[in-house]
Design a protein around this motif. Structure first.
Motif, mmCIF file in Angstrom:
data_model
loop_
_atom_site.group_PDB
_atom_site.id
_atom_site.type_symbol
_atom_site.label_atom_id
_atom_site.label_comp_id
_atom_site.label_asym_id
_atom_site.label_seq_id
_atom_site.Cartn_x
_atom_site.Cartn_y
_atom_site.Cartn_z
ATOM 1 N N HIS A 102 0.840 -1.020 -12.011
ATOM 2 C CA HIS A 102 0.651 -0.531 -10.644
ATOM 3 C C HIS A 102 0.836 -1.665 -9.633
ATOM 4 O O HIS A 102 1.506 -1.507 -8.607
ATOM 5 C CB HIS A 102 -0.746 0.103 -10.514
ATOM 6 C CG HIS A 102 -1.141 0.374 -9.095
ATOM 7 N ND1 HIS A 102 -1.954 -0.472 -8.360
ATOM 8 C CD2 HIS A 102 -0.783 1.363 -8.244
ATOM 9 C CE1 HIS A 102 -2.096 0.007 -7.144
ATOM 10 N NE2 HIS A 102 -1.408 1.116 -7.049
ATOM 11 N N THR A 103 0.246 -2.823 -9.913
ATOM 12 C CA THR A 103 0.292 -3.953 -8.960
ATOM 13 C C THR A 103 1.738 -4.401 -8.747
ATOM 14 O O THR A 103 2.149 -4.709 -7.625
ATOM 15 C CB THR A 103 -0.523 -5.144 -9.519
ATOM 16 O OG1 THR A 103 -1.692 -4.629 -10.144
ATOM 17 C CG2 THR A 103 -0.883 -6.135 -8.447
ATOM 18 N N ARG A 104 2.477 -4.417 -9.844
ATOM 19 C CA ARG A 104 3.865 -4.891 -9.783
ATOM 20 C C ARG A 104 4.700 -3.988 -8.862
ATOM 21 O O ARG A 104 5.410 -4.450 -7.988
ATOM 22 C CB ARG A 104 4.407 -4.849 -11.217
ATOM 23 C CG ARG A 104 5.721 -5.503 -11.398
ATOM 24 C CD ARG A 104 6.017 -5.538 -12.888
ATOM 25 N NE ARG A 104 7.325 -4.989 -13.147
ATOM 26 C CZ ARG A 104 7.592 -4.048 -14.029
ATOM 27 N NH1 ARG A 104 6.623 -3.512 -14.751
ATOM 28 N NH2 ARG A 104 8.812 -3.640 -14.204
ATOM 29 N N ILE A 105 4.582 -2.671 -9.050
ATOM 30 C CA ILE A 105 5.381 -1.748 -8.238
ATOM 31 C C ILE A 105 4.889 -1.780 -6.788
ATOM 32 O O ILE A 105 5.678 -1.808 -5.847
ATOM 33 C CB ILE A 105 5.267 -0.292 -8.762
ATOM 34 C CG1 ILE A 105 5.534 -0.214 -10.255
ATOM 35 C CG2 ILE A 105 6.162 0.660 -7.963
ATOM 36 C CD1 ILE A 105 6.965 -0.309 -10.653
ATOM 37 N N ARG A 106 3.575 -1.788 -6.627
ATOM 38 C CA ARG A 106 3.021 -1.751 -5.267
ATOM 39 C C ARG A 106 3.482 -2.981 -4.477
ATOM 40 O O ARG A 106 3.814 -2.883 -3.300
ATOM 41 C CB ARG A 106 1.489 -1.661 -5.320
ATOM 42 C CG ARG A 106 0.906 -1.380 -3.961
ATOM 43 C CD ARG A 106 -0.448 -0.736 -3.988
ATOM 44 N NE ARG A 106 -0.961 -0.738 -2.635
ATOM 45 C CZ ARG A 106 -1.446 0.313 -2.001
ATOM 46 N NH1 ARG A 106 -1.516 1.480 -2.562
ATOM 47 N NH2 ARG A 106 -1.891 0.198 -0.767
ATOM 48 N N ASN A 107 3.516 -4.134 -5.145
ATOM 49 C CA ASN A 107 3.965 -5.345 -4.451
ATOM 50 C C ASN A 107 5.419 -5.227 -4.003
ATOM 51 O O ASN A 107 5.798 -5.754 -2.964
ATOM 52 C CB ASN A 107 3.793 -6.578 -5.337
ATOM 53 C CG ASN A 107 2.336 -7.012 -5.360
ATOM 54 O OD1 ASN A 107 1.561 -6.631 -4.476
ATOM 55 N ND2 ASN A 107 1.948 -7.767 -6.373
ATOM 56 N N LEU A 108 6.229 -4.527 -4.790
ATOM 57 C CA LEU A 108 7.637 -4.361 -4.408
ATOM 58 C C LEU A 108 7.788 -3.423 -3.206
ATOM 59 O O LEU A 108 8.615 -3.640 -2.333
ATOM 60 C CB LEU A 108 8.436 -3.782 -5.578
ATOM 61 C CG LEU A 108 8.782 -4.746 -6.689
ATOM 62 C CD1 LEU A 108 9.382 -3.989 -7.874
ATOM 63 C CD2 LEU A 108 9.789 -5.772 -6.179
ATOM 64 N N LEU A 109 6.971 -2.359 -3.201
ATOM 65 C CA LEU A 109 7.113 -1.360 -2.128
ATOM 66 C C LEU A 109 6.431 -1.787 -0.827
ATOM 67 O O LEU A 109 6.764 -1.292 0.249
ATOM 68 C CB LEU A 109 6.531 -0.009 -2.575
ATOM 69 C CG LEU A 109 7.209 0.672 -3.770
ATOM 70 C CD1 LEU A 109 6.591 2.033 -4.017
ATOM 71 C CD2 LEU A 109 8.713 0.840 -3.540
ATOM 72 N N ARG A 110 5.473 -2.697 -0.967
ATOM 73 C CA ARG A 110 4.657 -3.117 0.178
ATOM 74 C C ARG A 110 5.513 -3.542 1.383
ATOM 75 O O ARG A 110 5.188 -3.249 2.524
ATOM 76 C CB ARG A 110 3.805 -4.309 -0.289
ATOM 77 C CG ARG A 110 2.615 -4.640 0.545
ATOM 78 C CD ARG A 110 2.026 -5.972 0.089
ATOM 79 N NE ARG A 110 1.482 -5.981 -1.254
ATOM 80 C CZ ARG A 110 0.286 -5.483 -1.583
ATOM 81 N NH1 ARG A 110 -0.456 -4.923 -0.666
ATOM 82 N NH2 ARG A 110 -0.156 -5.545 -2.826
ATOM 83 N N HIS A 111 6.663 -4.213 1.080
ATOM 84 C CA HIS A 111 7.502 -4.754 2.169
ATOM 85 C C HIS A 111 7.986 -3.669 3.124
ATOM 86 O O HIS A 111 8.283 -3.943 4.276
ATOM 87 C CB HIS A 111 8.741 -5.448 1.577
ATOM 88 C CG HIS A 111 8.368 -6.504 0.613
ATOM 89 N ND1 HIS A 111 7.738 -7.664 1.000
ATOM 90 C CD2 HIS A 111 8.485 -6.585 -0.737
ATOM 91 C CE1 HIS A 111 7.490 -8.402 -0.062
ATOM 92 N NE2 HIS A 111 7.930 -7.773 -1.123
ATOM 93 N N ILE A 366 -0.275 3.741 0.545
ATOM 94 C CA ILE A 366 0.570 2.625 0.995
ATOM 95 C C ILE A 366 1.328 3.003 2.267
ATOM 96 O O ILE A 366 1.696 2.153 3.069
ATOM 97 C CB ILE A 366 1.539 2.209 -0.144
ATOM 98 C CG1 ILE A 366 2.125 0.826 0.103
ATOM 99 C CG2 ILE A 366 2.654 3.216 -0.325
ATOM 100 C CD1 ILE A 366 2.906 0.277 -1.092
ATOM 101 N N GLY A 367 1.539 4.317 2.464
ATOM 102 C CA GLY A 367 2.311 4.785 3.621
ATOM 103 C C GLY A 367 1.455 5.079 4.851
ATOM 104 O O GLY A 367 1.976 5.567 5.858
ATOM 105 N N ALA A 368 0.138 4.747 4.786
ATOM 106 C CA ALA A 368 -0.755 5.101 5.904
ATOM 107 C C ALA A 368 -0.261 4.572 7.262
ATOM 108 O O ALA A 368 -0.263 5.322 8.252
ATOM 109 C CB ALA A 368 -2.175 4.628 5.618
ATOM 110 N N PRO A 369 0.220 3.312 7.343
ATOM 111 C CA PRO A 369 0.666 2.842 8.672
ATOM 112 C C PRO A 369 1.861 3.652 9.194
ATOM 113 O O PRO A 369 1.962 3.901 10.394
ATOM 114 C CB PRO A 369 1.083 1.384 8.433
ATOM 115 C CG PRO A 369 0.550 1.003 7.102
ATOM 116 C CD PRO A 369 0.322 2.253 6.321
#
Ligand code: HEM
Length: 413
Positions: A102-111, A366-369
């Motif tokens: 989860h952390t790995r994918i989330r870090n990629l999408l975070r940008h 992750i899409g809240a903003p």
């Protein structure tokens, strides 16, 4: 005193034979009286399948914030869907996985959701909203869901991923068919539609990614998030596999639009039901961000979450054993009087407003903003453009318990 007792009896009667997997029709119309009764009389409600349904704010918040929970639903989804594309989608998406994957994918999408990235998207959202409002003005009539809340988010997410907006209808249909089997009860029909939708969506994305790879090789970059994800496949540090890439793009496309459509349509319904609040916002547009938070709290687009117990967990005097599934009632938590004063009142100036519409903890939306930005622009511009906007006919609903939204709301402008 007598009337209080009568009210309590009427409330507890709502729970006679209450079954979240087959709720009464009134529950879809308004689940809030049921949540109230559950919070008061049965806050750790045991479902027929041995899972628990939690409706109190503090319990729901604790579940989201506790480390001893798992989001991995492989076992549950294998039983529910059987092998196939739907199982593949829901078990590869980061939403239903734990660290470290989860952390790995989330870090990629975070940008994609940094303030800088969103700033670049803002003018696109403004143009889309202006365009939709202009079309409705020219026609002189409007269905707030079909003509406004529905088309906007999917176009925004297409822009973000570099997908041609003409694909919108196909994407919306696939997305709905993939998300519907997440309802507490999934019929064989829902599952077969879901399987077909994942298959078609996957083929579509594979072609699109291939095209993008060719463009990148030719030096013709568009600067979208898909390109970043493709780049990450070339990294030596644990790159995404082709399946992981495709399945998480599907998650992003699915997560990004139906919920935002419901923010706008549920939010405007609350405004029409509380015209003093609508006037307040029209008279003072600076209240918009508080209004969006109250819309998210008052009639949350996503009403139910799931977690599995990974370590023994105590709740209301009961110890839940590892392997137990809990369902978190986001709508119940957001109407809990222990967390919100007068929770059944819709108050756009409510402060504080620590709602759980985006959940909390490591899987918090992750899409809240982006959702907040879209909601702010869409609703802010809509109520300013049409000072006399009001409901002009009956609403229609999707009739689902997890995803709460409208399918139609005629308004006069
Ligand atoms: C008002 C609109 C929205 C609402 C109410 C909402 C709600 C939520 C909630 C409650 C979760 C947590 C689910 C769980 O773990 O049980 C979640 C996760 C997620 N949302 Fe949203 N969402 C919205 C908009 C968006 C948008 C615009 C996007 C992307 C474009 C998005 C993408 C995601 C993704 C990828 C996750 C998984 C996060 C993770 O597992 O770490 N959502 N959302």
């Amino acid at each position: 005193m007598v009337s209080t007792v009568a009210a309590s009896d009427a409330q507890s009667e709502l729970l006679d034979d209450f079954d979240l997997y087959a709720p009464p029709a009134e529950f879809y119309e308004s689940p809030y009286p049921y949540y109230k009764a559950l919070r008061e009389f049965d806050p750790v409600h045991e479902n027929a399948d041995g899972s628990f349904y939690l409706t109190r704010y503090e319990d729901v918040r604790r579940v989201y914030r506790t480390k001893g929970m798992t989001s991995d639903k492989t076992e549950m989804f294998t039983k529910k869907y059987g092998p196939g594309p739907l199982l593949e989608q829901h078990t590869t998406s980061m939403l239903f996985s734990d660290p470290p994957y989860h952390t790995r994918i989330r870090n990629l999408l975070r940008h994609a959701f940094t303030p800088r990235a969103l700033k670049q998207l803002e003018h696109r959202v403004v143009d889309l909203v202006d365009n939709l409002i202009g079309k409705c003005r020219a026609r002189g009539e409007m269905d707030l869901v079909l003509d406004f809340a529905f088309p906007l988010p999917v176009e925004v997410i297409c822009s973000m991923l570099g997908i041609d907006a003409r694909e919108r209808e196909r994407l919306q249909e696939w997305s709905r068919e993939i998300l519907t089997p997440l309802e507490p009860t999934a019929t064989p029909d829902m599952i077969s539609h879901g399987n077909r939708a994942v298959e078609e969506f996957t083929a579509f994305l594979r072609d699109l990614l291939e095209e993008k790879r060719e463009k990148i090789a030719r030096g013709a970059r568009a600067g979208d998030i898909l390109e970043d994800l493709i780049d990450s496949q070339d990294s030596e540090d644990d790159p995404l596999t082709a399946d992981e890439l495709v399945q998480n793009c599907i998650l992003l496309l699915n997560g990004g639009h139906e919920t935002t459509t419901s923010l706008v349509s549920n939010g405007m319904k609350a405004m029409f039901d509380n015209p003093d609040q609508l006037r307040k916002l029209q008279n003072d547009p600076s209240l918009i961000s508080g209004a969006i938070e109250e819309m998210l709290r008052f009639d949350s687009p996503l009403q139910i979450g799931n977690r599995g117990i990974a370590e023994p967990f105590e709740l209301g005097g009961i110890t839940l054993a590892p392997g137990t599934q809990v369902l978190t009632s986001i709508g119940g938590a957001n109407h809990d009087p222990d967390a919100f004063d007068s929770p059944e009142s819709f108050d756009i100036t409510r402060k504080p407003n620590k709602h759980l519409a985006f959940a909390a903890g490591i899987h918090a939306c992750i899409g809240a903003p982006l959702a907040r930005m879209e909601g702010t622009i869409a609703i802010g511009k809509l109520v300013a453009a049409f000072p006399n906007i009001e409901r002009a006919g009956p609403i229609s609903r999707g009739g689902r318990a997890r995803f709460r939204g409208l399918t139609g709301m005629p308004v006069s402008i």
